[in-house]
Design a protein around this motif. Structure first.
Motif, PDB file in Angstrom:
ATOM      1  N   ALA A  85       7.223 -12.829  42.895  1.00  0.00           N
ATOM      2  CA  ALA A  85       7.876 -12.647  44.068  1.00  0.00           C
ATOM      3  C   ALA A  85       6.883 -12.312  45.128  1.00  0.00           C
ATOM      4  O   ALA A  85       6.822 -12.826  46.222  1.00  0.00           O
ATOM      5  CB  ALA A  85       9.061 -12.016  44.247  1.00  0.00           C
ATOM      6  N   ALA A  86       6.060 -11.076  45.049  1.00  0.00           N
ATOM      7  CA  ALA A  86       5.189 -10.642  45.978  1.00  0.00           C
ATOM      8  C   ALA A  86       4.049 -11.639  46.040  1.00  0.00           C
ATOM      9  O   ALA A  86       3.541 -11.800  47.196  1.00  0.00           O
ATOM     10  CB  ALA A  86       4.503  -9.302  45.507  1.00  0.00           C
ATOM     11  N   GLU A  87       3.450 -12.227  44.955  1.00  0.00           N
ATOM     12  CA  GLU A  87       2.111 -13.050  45.127  1.00  0.00           C
ATOM     13  C   GLU A  87       2.889 -14.386  46.080  1.00  0.00           C
ATOM     14  O   GLU A  87       2.209 -14.935  46.799  1.00  0.00           O
ATOM     15  CB  GLU A  87       1.789 -13.462  43.662  1.00  0.00           C
ATOM     16  CG  GLU A  87       0.957 -14.514  43.737  1.00  0.00           C
ATOM     17  CD  GLU A  87       0.758 -15.186  42.217  1.00  0.00           C
ATOM     18  OE1 GLU A  87       0.510 -16.644  42.022  1.00  0.00           O
ATOM     19  OE2 GLU A  87       1.138 -14.324  41.347  1.00  0.00           O
ATOM     20  N   LEU A  88       3.858 -15.069  45.713  1.00  0.00           N
ATOM     21  CA  LEU A  88       4.619 -16.290  46.189  1.00  0.00           C
ATOM     22  C   LEU A  88       4.882 -15.745  47.686  1.00  0.00           C
ATOM     23  O   LEU A  88       4.432 -16.702  48.667  1.00  0.00           O
ATOM     24  CB  LEU A  88       5.753 -16.822  45.598  1.00  0.00           C
ATOM     25  CG  LEU A  88       5.476 -17.399  44.325  1.00  0.00           C
ATOM     26  CD1 LEU A  88       6.722 -17.630  43.679  1.00  0.00           C
ATOM     27  CD2 LEU A  88       4.683 -18.711  44.371  1.00  0.00           C
ATOM     28  N   GLY A  89       5.442 -14.779  48.036  1.00  0.00           N
ATOM     29  CA  GLY A  89       5.631 -14.269  49.455  1.00  0.00           C
ATOM     30  C   GLY A  89       4.312 -14.178  50.204  1.00  0.00           C
ATOM     31  O   GLY A  89       4.403 -14.345  51.612  1.00  0.00           O
ATOM     32  N   GLN A  90       3.442 -13.681  49.559  1.00  0.00           N
ATOM     33  CA  GLN A  90       1.971 -13.412  50.359  1.00  0.00           C
ATOM     34  C   GLN A  90       1.459 -14.720  50.903  1.00  0.00           C
ATOM     35  O   GLN A  90       1.222 -15.019  51.870  1.00  0.00           O
ATOM     36  CB  GLN A  90       1.082 -12.774  49.472  1.00  0.00           C
ATOM     37  CG  GLN A  90      -0.281 -12.495  50.217  1.00  0.00           C
ATOM     38  CD  GLN A  90      -0.547 -11.178  50.598  1.00  0.00           C
ATOM     39  OE1 GLN A  90       0.417 -10.334  50.371  1.00  0.00           O
ATOM     40  NE2 GLN A  90      -1.420 -10.974  51.222  1.00  0.00           N
ATOM     41  N   LEU A  91       1.750 -15.625  49.731  1.00  0.00           N
ATOM     42  CA  LEU A  91       1.256 -17.051  50.130  1.00  0.00           C
ATOM     43  C   LEU A  91       2.057 -17.582  51.256  1.00  0.00           C
ATOM     44  O   LEU A  91       1.658 -18.402  52.345  1.00  0.00           O
ATOM     45  CB  LEU A  91       1.272 -18.085  48.904  1.00  0.00           C
ATOM     46  CG  LEU A  91       0.208 -17.789  47.729  1.00  0.00           C
ATOM     47  CD1 LEU A  91       0.618 -18.893  46.828  1.00  0.00           C
ATOM     48  CD2 LEU A  91      -1.183 -18.439  48.504  1.00  0.00           C
ATOM     49  N   GLU A  92       3.420 -17.601  50.948  1.00  0.00           N
ATOM     50  CA  GLU A  92       4.289 -18.158  52.115  1.00  0.00           C
ATOM     51  C   GLU A  92       4.053 -17.634  53.326  1.00  0.00           C
ATOM     52  O   GLU A  92       3.970 -18.289  54.504  1.00  0.00           O
ATOM     53  CB  GLU A  92       5.868 -17.943  51.845  1.00  0.00           C
ATOM     54  CG  GLU A  92       6.824 -18.672  52.639  1.00  0.00           C
ATOM     55  CD  GLU A  92       8.113 -18.711  52.182  1.00  0.00           C
ATOM     56  OE1 GLU A  92       8.892 -19.162  52.774  1.00  0.00           O
ATOM     57  OE2 GLU A  92       8.489 -17.912  51.047  1.00  0.00           O
ATOM     58  N   THR A  93       3.882 -16.390  53.357  1.00  0.00           N
ATOM     59  CA  THR A  93       3.599 -15.617  54.777  1.00  0.00           C
ATOM     60  C   THR A  93       2.399 -16.084  55.383  1.00  0.00           C
ATOM     61  O   THR A  93       2.269 -16.469  56.632  1.00  0.00           O
ATOM     62  CB  THR A  93       3.610 -14.126  54.659  1.00  0.00           C
ATOM     63  OG1 THR A  93       4.967 -13.718  54.194  1.00  0.00           O
ATOM     64  CG2 THR A  93       3.375 -13.349  55.895  1.00  0.00           C
ATOM     65  N   THR A  94       1.133 -15.974  54.636  1.00  0.00           N
ATOM     66  CA  THR A  94       0.017 -16.602  55.131  1.00  0.00           C
ATOM     67  C   THR A  94      -0.029 -17.933  55.660  1.00  0.00           C
ATOM     68  O   THR A  94      -0.544 -18.428  56.465  1.00  0.00           O
ATOM     69  CB  THR A  94      -0.930 -16.196  54.084  1.00  0.00           C
ATOM     70  OG1 THR A  94      -1.070 -15.006  53.683  1.00  0.00           O
ATOM     71  CG2 THR A  94      -2.374 -16.627  54.666  1.00  0.00           C
TER      72      THR A  94
END
Length: 492
Positions: A85-94
């Motif tokens: 979740a943290a990795e995918l969230g970072q991608l989505e935010t960027t």
């Protein structure tokens, strides 16, 4: 020169470039600079993805898998999503500019959607019918509807994917997922989790690209059986026209201009927070944005004062910073639309009580904006702005509030703030919307159906019944008599 991260299409169990070699750049909305590139699908790639989805429906590896086994794959996928979740969230935010605090937590919660449908996978049941012919045994069974095309936008892509992919896979369908060409990075990265979960190649393909080369050939493809679309009404009209070519069963979730009604007996602090959640949550980039605040006249000034104070405390900034409350908008076009619409609203007599201008900094930043409208004819009350703009208009009676709430072509979300239980039931029942939140706003659950009416679309996602939307009913008649058929010219 530093090479940007690059994301490939995922077709038939393999990561690949597009057939035509087309590559697009994705901008970081917080800086305005390109941060990644991604492959774009050509019509040949669409054909490959659909062909794989059609083939796997007859592949014993998927066709003969028990429903319990499918549920275990979905449960594994839910766990993998939570782990990443943290990795995918970072991608989505960027990629999209949404707050990391929301993208990471929402992605983690999305795992529950897959676990929910994992549990329902072996609860798909038929029935034995109490038929009126004593020599007949008649029963029904639910079979996968077939090849599903799931089209998701950029603004809540992990959530909106789960509401489609979860029930489709639980039902035994195959899926071609079309991610938005705006900010598709997290979806293309999500493909690796599909692979790790153990789904056979071809069960899920994930592609992206422009309308002409990807979306149009996909939604009109002859081998597509069902289309689940989330997006805007204008695009939806094209999708519906395209579905005339394949007669695909189609459901639409199209957003809207949701009303939030605040009555004079409401807890005004709670109502202010509800309006802020409905308008400034996700920077207003939400299909259920409660962007029409209908306020009982005796309390409108008190409520405006509370909201204005809260607006002054909102931290606008880097969406990766945990302290940030409001990040950038995904595209510059959204900022431009808001500026133009606010100019029209002011010409119509609306007053800007807070904000109203883009922020002078790199990226697509818009100040949280509060618009006071003395009537319901103001432009900001009717245009879906997809940005942090809250419009408040007074009402004098309950009947007037209901009439104003329903005076729209949309009908997705709605909200009511009141401490009168009878009023809560009475008003919520009369609002023409698929969802109504009372004394809260913008809450979701895999257990609760999600969808709208009128120009907000049709069909429901999430909830127990959604899984049946990805099946077809087959009726089987068995003659239990030893006697031969008689008179073939008369229907029994």
């Amino acid at each position: 020169m530093t090479q940007l991260p690059h994301f490939q299409l995922y077709i038939d169990g393999a990561f690949t470039e597009g057939h035509a070699g087309q590559v697009m750049a994705s901008q970081n909305p917080a800086t305005g600079a390109d941060w990644a590139t991604f492959a774009c699908a050509a019509p040949q790639d669409v054909a490959r993805a659909v062909a794989a989805a059609r083939r796997v429906l007859d592949d014993p590896a998927w066709r003969d898998m028990t429903q319990t086994q499918r549920g275990k794959l979905l449960y594994r996928l839910g766990d993998l999503i939570a782990e990443h979740a943290a990795e995918l969230g970072q991608l989505e935010t960027t990629d999209s500019g949404k707050l990391l605090a929301e993208t990471a937590s929402q992605t983690g919660y999305v795992g529950d959607y897959y676990r929910y449908y994992a549990g329902l996978a072996d609860k798909i049941e038929g029935a034995v019918l109490p038929i009126d012919k004593p020599d007949m045994h008649v029963f029904t069974r639910r079979e996968p509807i077939g090849v599903v095309v799931a089209v998701v936008p950029w603004n809540a892509q992990m959530f909106l994917t789960a509401t489609k992919l979860g029930p489709a896979l639980a039902a035994g369908c195959s899926v071609v997922l079309k991610a938005s060409e705006i900010a598709p990075a997290p979806m293309l990265a999500f493909a690796r989790l599909i692979e790790q979960a153990g789904f056979p190649p071809g069960v899920v393909s994930i592609i992206t690209g422009d309308a002409e080369n990807c979306a149009i050939p996909l939604t009109r493809h002859a081998d597509v059986d069902r289309i689940a679309f989330t997006g805007g009404p204008d695009t939806a009209r094209h999708v519906v026209r395209n579905s005339a070519e394949n007669f695909a069963v189609t459901t639409l979730e199209l957003g809207g201009k949701s009303p939030i009604l605040v009555f004079e007996d409401a807890d005004l602090d709670s109502a202010a927070n509800g309006l802020i959640a409905g308008n400034f949550g996700a920077s207003g980039q939400s299909c259920v944005a409660g962007s029409r605040g209908l306020i009982h006249r005796p309390v409108i000034e008190a409520l405006i004062a509370r909201i204005s104070q809260n607006c002054a405390d909102i931290i606008v900034g880097d969406p990766l910073d945990p302290a940030t409350h409001l990040g950038p908008l995904c595209t510059r076009a959204q900022v431009d639309l808001i500026v133009a619409t606010l100019a029209k609203a002011k010409a119509q007599g609306a007053k800007i009580r807070f904000g109203g201008e883009p922020l002078e900094r790199a990226g697509n930043y818009m100040a949280p904006t509060l618009v006071h409208c003395e009537n319901h004819d103001v432009e900001t009350l009717h245009v879906e702005l997809f940005g942090p703009v809250m419009s408040l208009v007074p009402f004098d009676t309950e009947e007037e509030a209901i009439a104003l709430a329903n005076s729209t072509v949309f009908g997705l979300g709605s909200g009511v703030f009141t401490q009168n239980l009878a009023r809560a039931h009475r008003v919520s029942a009369r609002l023409k919307a698929g969802i109504c939140w009372v004394n809260t706003y913008r809450a979701i659950s895999p257990i609760a159906p999600f969808g709208g009416t009128n120009h907000s679309g049709y069909g429901r996602e999430a909830g127990m019944d959604a899984i049946n939307d990805y099946t077809r009913t087959k009726t089987t008649w068995i003659n239990t008599s030893d006697q031969p058929m008689t008179n073939p010219f008369v229907m029994r």
